[in-house]
Design a protein around this motif. Structure first.
Motif, PDB file in Angstrom:
ATOM      1  N   MET A 140       0.830  -1.201   0.000  1.00 22.92           N
ATOM      2  CA  MET A 140       0.000   0.000   0.000  1.00 22.92           C
ATOM      3  C   MET A 140       0.868   1.256   0.000  1.00 22.92           C
ATOM      4  N   ILE A 141       1.912   1.250   0.805  1.00 21.77           N
ATOM      5  CA  ILE A 141       2.819   2.405   0.850  1.00 21.77           C
ATOM      6  C   ILE A 141       3.504   2.579  -0.497  1.00 21.77           C
ATOM      7  N   ALA A 142       3.934   1.488  -1.098  1.00 27.94           N
ATOM      8  CA  ALA A 142       4.584   1.566  -2.415  1.00 27.94           C
ATOM      9  C   ALA A 142       3.619   2.108  -3.467  1.00 27.94           C
ATOM     10  N   LYS A 143       2.377   1.649  -3.436  1.00 29.48           N
ATOM     11  CA  LYS A 143       1.383   2.147  -4.390  1.00 29.48           C
ATOM     12  C   LYS A 143       1.120   3.632  -4.174  1.00 29.48           C
ATOM     13  N   GLU A 144       1.051   4.023  -2.916  1.00 35.51           N
ATOM     14  CA  GLU A 144       0.818   5.434  -2.594  1.00 35.51           C
ATOM     15  C   GLU A 144       1.984   6.296  -3.078  1.00 35.51           C
ATOM     16  N   GLN A 145       3.199   5.823  -2.871  1.00 37.93           N
ATOM     17  CA  GLN A 145       4.375   6.560  -3.329  1.00 37.93           C
ATOM     18  C   GLN A 145       4.422   6.624  -4.852  1.00 37.93           C
ATOM     19  N   THR A 146       4.043   5.537  -5.495  1.00 35.29           N
ATOM     20  CA  THR A 146       4.006   5.519  -6.960  1.00 35.29           C
ATOM     21  C   THR A 146       2.972   6.516  -7.474  1.00 35.29           C
ATOM     22  N   ALA A 147       1.803   6.535  -6.844  1.00 31.40           N
ATOM     23  CA  ALA A 147       0.757   7.470  -7.254  1.00 31.40           C
ATOM     24  C   ALA A 147       1.206   8.906  -7.047  1.00 31.40           C
ATOM     25  N   ASP A 148       1.861   9.196  -5.919  1.00 32.52           N
ATOM     26  CA  ASP A 148       2.372  10.546  -5.665  1.00 32.52           C
ATOM     27  C   ASP A 148       3.409  10.941  -6.705  1.00 32.52           C
ATOM     28  N   ALA A 149       4.286   9.996  -7.038  1.00 31.96           N
ATOM     29  CA  ALA A 149       5.317  10.280  -8.043  1.00 31.96           C
ATOM     30  C   ALA A 149       4.683  10.547  -9.399  1.00 31.96           C
ATOM     31  N   GLN A 150       3.647   9.778  -9.759  1.00 28.84           N
ATOM     32  CA  GLN A 150       2.969   9.986 -11.040  1.00 28.84           C
ATOM     33  C   GLN A 150       2.285  11.352 -11.081  1.00 28.84           C
ATOM     34  N   ILE A 151       1.715  11.756  -9.972  1.00 38.89           N
ATOM     35  CA  ILE A 151       1.077  13.081  -9.910  1.00 38.89           C
ATOM     36  C   ILE A 151       2.122  14.176 -10.104  1.00 38.89           C
ATOM     37  N   LYS A 152       3.259  14.029  -9.450  1.00 46.48           N
ATOM     38  CA  LYS A 152       4.325  15.027  -9.593  1.00 46.48           C
ATOM     39  C   LYS A 152       4.840  15.081 -11.029  1.00 46.48           C
ATOM     40  N   ILE A 153       4.963  13.902 -11.638  1.00 45.65           N
ATOM     41  CA  ILE A 153       5.408  13.859 -13.038  1.00 45.65           C
ATOM     42  C   ILE A 153       4.389  14.566 -13.923  1.00 45.65           C
ATOM     43  N   GLN A 154       3.105  14.309 -13.716  1.00 46.90           N
ATOM     44  CA  GLN A 154       2.053  14.939 -14.510  1.00 46.90           C
ATOM     45  C   GLN A 154       2.061  16.455 -14.300  1.00 46.90           C
ATOM     46  N   GLU A 155       2.251  16.875 -13.059  1.00 50.29           N
ATOM     47  CA  GLU A 155       2.305  18.319 -12.776  1.00 50.29           C
ATOM     48  C   GLU A 155       3.498  18.963 -13.457  1.00 50.29           C
ATOM     49  N   THR A 156       4.627  18.282 -13.421  1.00 51.90           N
ATOM     50  CA  THR A 156       5.833  18.800 -14.062  1.00 51.90           C
ATOM     51  C   THR A 156       5.633  18.882 -15.559  1.00 51.90           C
ATOM     52  N   LEU A 157       5.083  17.833 -16.157  1.00 51.56           N
ATOM     53  CA  LEU A 157       4.845  17.820 -17.601  1.00 51.56           C
ATOM     54  C   LEU A 157       3.831  18.890 -18.014  1.00 51.56           C
TER      55      LEU A 157
END
Length: 163
Positions: free
Chosen positions: A141-158
């Motif tokens: 669950m923590i790994a999925k949450e971290q992955t989701a946070d990273a994807q959001i940051k990537i989307q925001e950056t893009l």
């Protein structure tokens, strides 16, 4: 329903909502609380099982002592028969029968306690497996949450780069 009961229900409802929102924001804490609760239960089970194992060992020792006593009585009975001491032989024969009945009961008791100990150990191992499963779920669950946070940051950056 009285005023205070209704007020209590209302306060309880608000607290449950508040805690529910906190839990939604921090599911790792919920997993950790569940894990700690199970560990506490596991330790209690372990202590109970150690008492069962102690009782089993005590019963085994009592059975061994009875078997030694029976062996001694059998030898003394043979001696009494060989020397013609009928009164002592009769007393030893009664003692032999009494010991044999006691040994039979003790064996049944030992069998029951041994089965209980084995079943309890199996349950303890299953419970330990559940704790490990919860720990894995928490990590996933923590790994999925971290992955989701990273994807959001990537989307925001893009999205900020494309503007």
């Amino acid at each position: 329903m009285g005023f205070f009961a209704r007020l209590s229900n209302m306060i309880s409802g608000f607290l449950n909502l508040f805690i529910g929102k906190i839990e939604e924001k921090n599911p790792a804490a919920v997993y950790e609380a569940a894990i700690q609760e199970r560990i506490k239960t596991y330790q209690g089970l372990k202590k109970a099982i150690s008492n069962i194992v102690f009782l089993r060992n005590k019963t085994e020792n009592e059975l061994e002592a009875m078997l030694k006593d029976l062996n001694t009585v059998n030898l003394e009975l043979e001696g009494a028969i060989e020397t013609g001491q009928e009164d002592i032989g009769a007393m030893l024969f009664e003692k032999q029968e009494e010991l044999e009945r006691s040994i039979l009961k003790k064996r049944e008791e030992l069998s029951s306690i041994s089965k209980q100990a084995e079943d309890s150990m199996d349950q303890l191992q299953q419970f330990e497996g559940e704790i490990q499963k919860l720990k894995r779920e928490k990590d996933e669950m923590i790994a999925k949450e971290q992955t989701a946070d990273a994807q959001i940051k990537i989307q925001e950056t893009l999205s900020s780069l494309s503007v």
